[in-house]
Design a protein around this motif. Structure first.
Motif, PDB file in Angstrom:
ATOM      1  N   ASN A 194       0.825  -1.210   0.000  1.00  0.00           N
ATOM      2  CA  ASN A 194       0.000   0.000   0.000  1.00  0.00           C
ATOM      3  C   ASN A 194       0.859   1.260   0.000  1.00  0.00           C
ATOM      4  O   ASN A 194       0.532   2.250  -0.666  1.00  0.00           O
ATOM      5  N   ASN A 195       1.971   1.236   0.748  1.00  0.00           N
ATOM      6  CA  ASN A 195       2.870   2.391   0.765  1.00  0.00           C
ATOM      7  C   ASN A 195       3.497   2.638  -0.605  1.00  0.00           C
ATOM      8  O   ASN A 195       3.841   3.778  -0.942  1.00  0.00           O
ATOM      9  N   ALA A 196       3.658   1.558  -1.385  1.00  0.00           N
ATOM     10  CA  ALA A 196       4.273   1.697  -2.708  1.00  0.00           C
ATOM     11  C   ALA A 196       3.263   2.054  -3.794  1.00  0.00           C
ATOM     12  O   ALA A 196       3.609   2.708  -4.787  1.00  0.00           O
ATOM     13  N   THR A 197       2.007   1.628  -3.626  1.00  0.00           N
ATOM     14  CA  THR A 197       1.004   1.833  -4.682  1.00  0.00           C
ATOM     15  C   THR A 197      -0.041   2.888  -4.327  1.00  0.00           C
ATOM     16  O   THR A 197      -0.692   3.432  -5.214  1.00  0.00           O
ATOM     17  N   PHE A 198      -0.190   3.141  -3.019  1.00  0.00           N
ATOM     18  CA  PHE A 198      -1.226   4.049  -2.522  1.00  0.00           C
ATOM     19  C   PHE A 198      -2.597   3.670  -3.093  1.00  0.00           C
ATOM     20  O   PHE A 198      -3.340   4.497  -3.606  1.00  0.00           O
ATOM     21  N   SER A 199      -2.903   2.365  -2.977  1.00  0.00           N
ATOM     22  CA  SER A 199      -4.203   1.848  -3.413  1.00  0.00           C
ATOM     23  C   SER A 199      -4.814   1.051  -2.265  1.00  0.00           C
ATOM     24  O   SER A 199      -4.912  -0.186  -2.330  1.00  0.00           O
TER      25      SER A 199
END
Length: 218
Positions: free
Chosen positions: A177-182
């Motif tokens: 989530n921290n890498a994709t912000f999804s």
């Protein structure tokens, strides 16, 4: 740099489920051994054993699992004993499982009609033989449903190990989530995997409970 949530990210999260399963299996196996000892101590004729077992159960049932993880992980480091998150999570969850399984199985042992134990005593059977051949086989049948039900709770409880840095399913979801912000896609996938792991076990526990209740009504 933010990257899109794609197939590779999905597979990484799915692969992380193996660590959730491994942690659950080890904690459940260790908790099963500890829980049996705790249950036998709780129904023992030796009062100090009963008190020690009761104190153990009160401590681990009366404190949050998150605090237990913190105490094991940070406590060992305070005393100069470096411990990695995997070992800390295993120890904390095993102790947690021991307390809960011990109390569950204690109730199952006491659910066996007292006449069974009295008859075994009248036949001259010692404590070990009474438990092995008379009480525990009957208690095991009663214990199956609540034990499977606790396993479901234990699998979900492993998500708290993410707090101390153990990279299981929830922690991997946070990283992705921290890498994709999804967050919807990531944590929706994480929730779906937990559901796939836990729902069949919940159904199994419910069916076993219904089957046992029907058997006792005959």
């Amino acid at each position: 740099m933010i990257r899109p949530f794609g197939w590779n990210e999905f597979l990484i999260i799915v692969m992380a489920a193996q660590w959730t399963i491994a942690l659950s299996a080890i904690a459940f196996a260790g908790g099963g051994i500890g829980g049996l000892l705790i249950a036998l101590a709780r129904v023992s004729d030796v009062r100090p054993l009963r008190l020690v077992a009761l104190g153990f159960i009160r401590v681990f049932q009366g404190t949050p699992l998150l605090m237990q993880l913190f105490l094991v992980f940070f406590g060992m480091n305070i005393f100069g004993m470096a411990i990695n998150p995997w070992i800390a999570a295993t120890i904390a969850l095993t102790l947690h499982a021991s307390a809960f399984l011990g109390e569950i199985w204690r109730g199952c042992i006491e659910a066996v009609p007292s006449g069974q134990r009295e008859a075994a005593t009248a036949l001259g059977l010692k404590y070990y033989n009474r438990m092995r051949y008379i009480v525990l086989p009957q208690a095991a049948r009663i214990a199956v449903a609540p034990t499977v039900g606790f396993l479901v709770q234990l699998i979900k409880g492993t998500s708290l190990a993410a707090i101390i840095g153990f990279t299981e399913l929830t922690r991997q979801g946070q990283i992705i989530n921290n890498a994709t912000f999804s967050p919807f896609m990531v944590f929706g996938t994480v929730a779906a995997i937990y559901f796939i792991l836990c729902w069949p076990l919940s159904l199994l526990a419910r069916r076993m409970e219904v089957r046992f209740s029907r058997a006792t009504q005959r």
